[in-house]
Design a protein around this motif. Structure first.
Motif, short mmCIF file in Angstrom:
data_model
loop_
_atom_site.label_atom_id
_atom_site.label_comp_id
_atom_site.label_asym_id
_atom_site.label_seq_id
_atom_site.Cartn_x
_atom_site.Cartn_y
_atom_site.Cartn_z
N PRO A 1 0.89 -1.22 0.14
CA PRO A 1 -0.16 0.10 -0.13
C PRO A 1 0.83 1.31 -0.16
CG PRO A 1 -0.97 -1.78 1.67
CD PRO A 1 0.48 -1.95 1.16
N ARG A 2 1.99 1.29 0.81
CA ARG A 2 2.70 2.61 0.77
C ARG A 2 3.38 2.67 -0.57
NH1 ARG A 2 7.53 3.80 0.87
NH2 ARG A 2 8.34 1.75 0.46
N ARG A 3 3.95 1.56 -1.30
CA ARG A 3 4.53 1.65 -2.62
C ARG A 3 3.49 2.08 -3.28
NH1 ARG A 3 5.96 -2.80 -4.37
NH2 ARG A 3 5.17 -4.28 -2.86
N PHE A 4 2.36 1.78 -3.36
CA PHE A 4 1.28 2.08 -4.49
C PHE A 4 1.05 3.46 -4.26
CE2 PHE A 4 -3.45 3.20 -4.50
CZ PHE A 4 -3.38 2.95 -5.97
N ARG A 5 1.04 4.19 -3.19
CA ARG A 5 0.47 5.56 -2.82
C ARG A 5 1.79 6.54 -3.35
NH1 ARG A 5 -1.87 3.54 2.04
NH2 ARG A 5 -0.03 3.60 2.90
N ALA A 6 3.21 5.94 -2.85
CA ALA A 6 4.23 6.66 -3.42
C ALA A 6 4.18 6.67 -4.88
CB ALA A 6 5.44 6.07 -3.01
N ARG B 1 -9.78 16.19 -13.47
CA ARG B 1 -8.88 15.20 -12.43
C ARG B 1 -9.20 13.98 -12.84
NH1 ARG B 1 -10.88 16.38 -6.56
NH2 ARG B 1 -12.48 15.00 -7.14
N GLU B 2 -10.60 13.60 -13.13
CA GLU B 2 -10.95 12.17 -13.38
C GLU B 2 -10.12 11.75 -14.61
OE1 GLU B 2 -14.90 9.53 -14.35
OE2 GLU B 2 -14.98 11.19 -12.76
N TYR B 3 -10.13 12.53 -15.62
CA TYR B 3 -9.65 12.37 -16.95
C TYR B 3 -7.95 12.08 -16.78
CZ TYR B 3 -7.75 13.16 -21.73
OH TYR B 3 -6.99 13.13 -23.05
N PHE B 4 -7.57 12.81 -15.76
CA PHE B 4 -5.92 12.39 -15.71
C PHE B 4 -5.76 11.34 -15.00
CE2 PHE B 4 -2.28 12.90 -12.57
CZ PHE B 4 -1.40 13.18 -13.46
N VAL B 5 -6.51 11.04 -14.00
CA VAL B 5 -6.45 9.57 -13.50
C VAL B 5 -6.73 8.59 -14.22
CG1 VAL B 5 -7.42 8.16 -11.52
CG2 VAL B 5 -7.10 10.55 -11.00
N GLU B 6 -7.58 8.56 -15.07
CA GLU B 6 -7.90 7.57 -16.10
C GLU B 6 -7.01 7.28 -17.30
OE1 GLU B 6 -11.95 8.15 -17.40
OE2 GLU B 6 -12.96 7.38 -15.40
N TYR C 1 -5.15 -2.93 -7.44
CA TYR C 1 -5.29 -1.76 -6.50
C TYR C 1 -6.07 -0.89 -7.39
CZ TYR C 1 -2.83 -2.52 -2.36
OH TYR C 1 -2.35 -3.00 -1.19
N ALA C 2 -6.13 -0.53 -8.65
CA ALA C 2 -6.55 0.49 -9.31
C ALA C 2 -8.16 0.80 -8.99
CB ALA C 2 -6.38 0.19 -10.56
N GLU C 3 -8.87 -0.17 -9.20
CA GLU C 3 -10.48 0.15 -8.98
C GLU C 3 -10.85 0.31 -7.69
OE1 GLU C 3 -14.76 -1.67 -10.11
OE2 GLU C 3 -13.06 -2.40 -11.21
N ILE D 1 -6.56 7.41 -5.17
CA ILE D 1 -5.83 7.92 -6.23
C ILE D 1 -6.14 9.54 -6.40
CG2 ILE D 1 -5.22 8.05 -8.68
CD1 ILE D 1 -5.42 4.74 -8.62
N VAL D 2 -7.57 9.64 -6.72
CA VAL D 2 -7.97 10.95 -6.88
C VAL D 2 -7.68 12.05 -5.67
CG1 VAL D 2 -10.10 12.13 -6.82
CG2 VAL D 2 -10.13 10.26 -8.32
N GLU D 3 -7.77 11.65 -4.43
CA GLU D 3 -7.47 12.43 -3.49
C GLU D 3 -5.91 12.78 -3.55
OE1 GLU D 3 -8.35 10.04 -0.04
OE2 GLU D 3 -10.58 10.47 -0.19
N ILE D 4 -5.11 11.82 -3.76
CA ILE D 4 -3.59 12.15 -3.94
C ILE D 4 -3.28 13.17 -5.01
CG2 ILE D 4 -1.38 11.18 -4.90
CD1 ILE D 4 -2.15 8.66 -3.24
#
Length: 260
Positions: A48-53, A91-96, A111-113, A119-122
């Protein structure tokens, strides 16, 4: 293959191979097998930490653009309500389109879905944390704003001049550099710019024998304006883009790029 099945597979083969080695080499091989299993488990727990990083690194590569788009696509309506529909879509476009493909490429597809909102919050935090030039420095008056945009183009090496308050036929600034003539319409608005500005500057480009056209604004642009700009080739820019705007070549033709 899911993350759980992957770790189970790794542990299984580690135990099988390590057990065989332990039969032959004894305690040292058994200890090594235990150490490898522990490392696999710790790596999993750290996932989880590596995913957020990873998400933060991706977002920070585009921090300047994200911060600018957030400023452009949020505005106050006549009732002092913050309208941010455009930013939420951006923001959603950038994430997707940007974050998810890279996340999946790095092995975090599972982890994506489930972690989409995280992800959006980050991305939101990264956009908010990046400092932009003070918006209050830009002139409020329309004519002064046109001169301001011409000055920014001049800083980027363009020969830029305002056309004047009347008879401009939809062109506020003419800028030339490296044999390319850019026709610019400037909009100092408190709300997103609509497609009428795109129509006007597209027509002005023909009138002024321009090579390219752009609408420059302190605010964002409506979906209709973006759609029309995509089919007409009109650039939609924030005035912060002008100081680094330069002609370049892509696929054998001249285009404009902001060196952000």
């Amino acid at each position: 293959m899911s993350g759980r099945s992957t770790i189970a597979t790794r542990l299984f083969w580690t135990v099988v191979l390590g057990g065989g080695a332990a039969i032959r080499y004894g305690a040292p091989a058994l200890a090594a097998t235990g150490a490898v299993c522990l490392a696999i488990l710790l790596h999993r727990l750290d996932r989880p930490r590596r995913f957020r990083a990873l998400v933060r690194r991706i977002a920070r590569r585009h921090a300047a653009t994200l911060a600018l788009r957030r400023r452009q696509e949020r505005f106050l309506d006549a009732y002092s309500n913050t309208i941010e529909d455009g930013w939420l879509r951006e923001r959603e476009y950038f994430v997707e389109r940007t974050v998810l493909p890279l996340v999946e490429e790095r092995g975090f597809s599972d982890y994506a879905e489930p972690h989409f909102e995280e992800i959006v919050e980050i991305v939101e935090r990264v956009a908010c944390a990046h400092e932009l030039p003070d918006e209050m420095e830009t002139p409020e008056d329309g004519i002064a704003y046109e001169r301001y945009c011409a000055e920014l183009l001049g800083e980027a090496g363009w020969d830029a001049r305002p056309t004047g308050a009347s008879g401009d036929q939809g062109c506020d600034v003419i800028a030339e550099k490296a044999g390319l003539r850019l026709i610019v319409q400037c909009k100092r608005y408190g709300r997103p710019v609509g497609n009428a500005a795109v129509q006007e500057v597209a027509a002005a480009t023909l009138h002024w024998s321009g090579d390219m056209a752009a609408v420059v604004s302190n605010a964002g642009f409506t979906p209709a304006a973006r759609k029309l700009a995509g089919t007409t080739g009109v650039l939609l820019l924030h005035h912060d883009d002008l100081a680094t705007l330069a002609p370049t070549r892509r696929a054998g033709r001249r285009v404009l790029a902001a060196g952000r």
